[in-house]
Design a protein around this motif. Structure first.
Motif, PDB file in Angstrom:
ATOM      1  N   ASP A   1      12.498 -61.727  80.816  1.00  0.00           N
ATOM      2  CA  ASP A   1      12.299 -63.155  81.069  1.00  0.00           C
ATOM      3  C   ASP A   1      13.556 -63.941  80.726  1.00  0.00           C
ATOM      4  N   HIS A   2      14.190 -63.559  79.622  1.00  0.00           N
ATOM      5  CA  HIS A   2      15.432 -64.227  79.213  1.00  0.00           C
ATOM      6  C   HIS A   2      16.539 -63.974  80.234  1.00  0.00           C
ATOM      7  N   TYR A   3      16.669 -62.722  80.661  1.00  0.00           N
ATOM      8  CA  TYR A   3      17.710 -62.347  81.609  1.00  0.00           C
ATOM      9  C   TYR A   3      17.493 -63.032  82.961  1.00  0.00           C
ATOM     10  N   ALA A   4      16.223 -63.241  83.333  1.00  0.00           N
ATOM     11  CA  ALA A   4      15.900 -63.823  84.641  1.00  0.00           C
ATOM     12  C   ALA A   4      16.221 -65.315  84.714  1.00  0.00           C
ATOM     13  N   LYS A   5      16.504 -65.945  83.576  1.00  0.00           N
ATOM     14  CA  LYS A   5      16.785 -67.379  83.573  1.00  0.00           C
ATOM     15  C   LYS A   5      18.234 -67.707  83.940  1.00  0.00           C
ATOM     16  N   ARG A   6      19.058 -66.668  84.084  1.00  0.00           N
ATOM     17  CA  ARG A   6      20.453 -66.926  84.439  1.00  0.00           C
ATOM     18  C   ARG A   6      20.529 -67.404  85.887  1.00  0.00           C
TER      19      ARG A   6
END
Length: 207
Positions: free
Chosen positions: A38-43
């Motif tokens: 989820d964190h990585y997908a926010k880029r």
């Protein structure tokens, strides 16, 4: 109209993703993977066309594709990329999470047409070990048979992290042993970030 179709596709994808996650028993490792993803997908992402995608694929030694397991469109995208590499006559290896590496002999025998679908699925214990629709993955194997593409199993028993580290070591070993080849990796979307890091670490350790 196009925006409505896009919304519908996103809804279908979410439903299928929820179904895939429901197959997994809740555990801290999976929750951590979900949080990292989820964190990585926010880029920021940039939309690319097929020409740009083809250029990137052809310039890469290892191509990682997130496998959404239950999503038909995902398999169609895999086939498109495989066909790009076939057209350019690239030496190609497919790495699949869906099969344990201990069944490599059965994979080879199936690709050489010594086993029927039923025999192959029983020998690799598919219905118990994977459970996702075989019809999706059969298309990949049929293309591999037709073009004599090597397929390697990347899975094993153990924790999520152990499985990812093991897969990363197999990929690194395959790349070293098959100079000039490209490896297309189909692996669960939640694993991809971890797999990228562990592949780099494994590569450094073998240099």
């Amino acid at each position: 109209m196009k925006s409505e179709i896009l919304k519908l596709r996103k809804k279908i994808f979410k439903n299928l993703k929820d179904r895939a996650l429901s197959y997994e028993a809740p555990n801290p490792e999976l929750q951590k993977y979900q949080k990292d993803q989820d964190h990585y997908a926010k880029r920021s992402f940039t939309i690319s066309n097929m020409e740009q995608l083809s250029k990137q694929v052809l310039s890469s030694d290892i191509i990682y594709l997130g496998d959404f397991h239950t999503f038909d469109q995902n398999i169609r995208n895999v086939l498109r990329i495989v066909k790009i590499l076939i057209t350019e006559k690239s030496d190609l290896i497919l790495g699949l999470e869906m099969i344990s590496s201990e069944h490599q002999n059965y994979i080879d025998a199936y690709l050489e047409r010594h086993l029927t679908d039923l025999e192959f699925l029983e020998l690799i214990n598919y219905n118990q070990s994977w459970r996702f629709p075989w019809t999706h993955y059969k298309l990949i194997f049929e293309l591999a048979k037709k073009h004599q593409i090597k397929v390697i199993g990347l899975n094993k028993q153990g924790s999520l992290e152990d499985r990812d580290r093991y897969a990363a070591s197999l990929l690194t070993k395959s790349l070293i042993e098959n100079k000039g080849s490209k490896i297309l990796v189909l692996y669960g979307e939640l694993h991809i970030t971890c797999l990228l890091y562990t592949s780099d670490a494994a590569d450094d350790s073998l240099r």
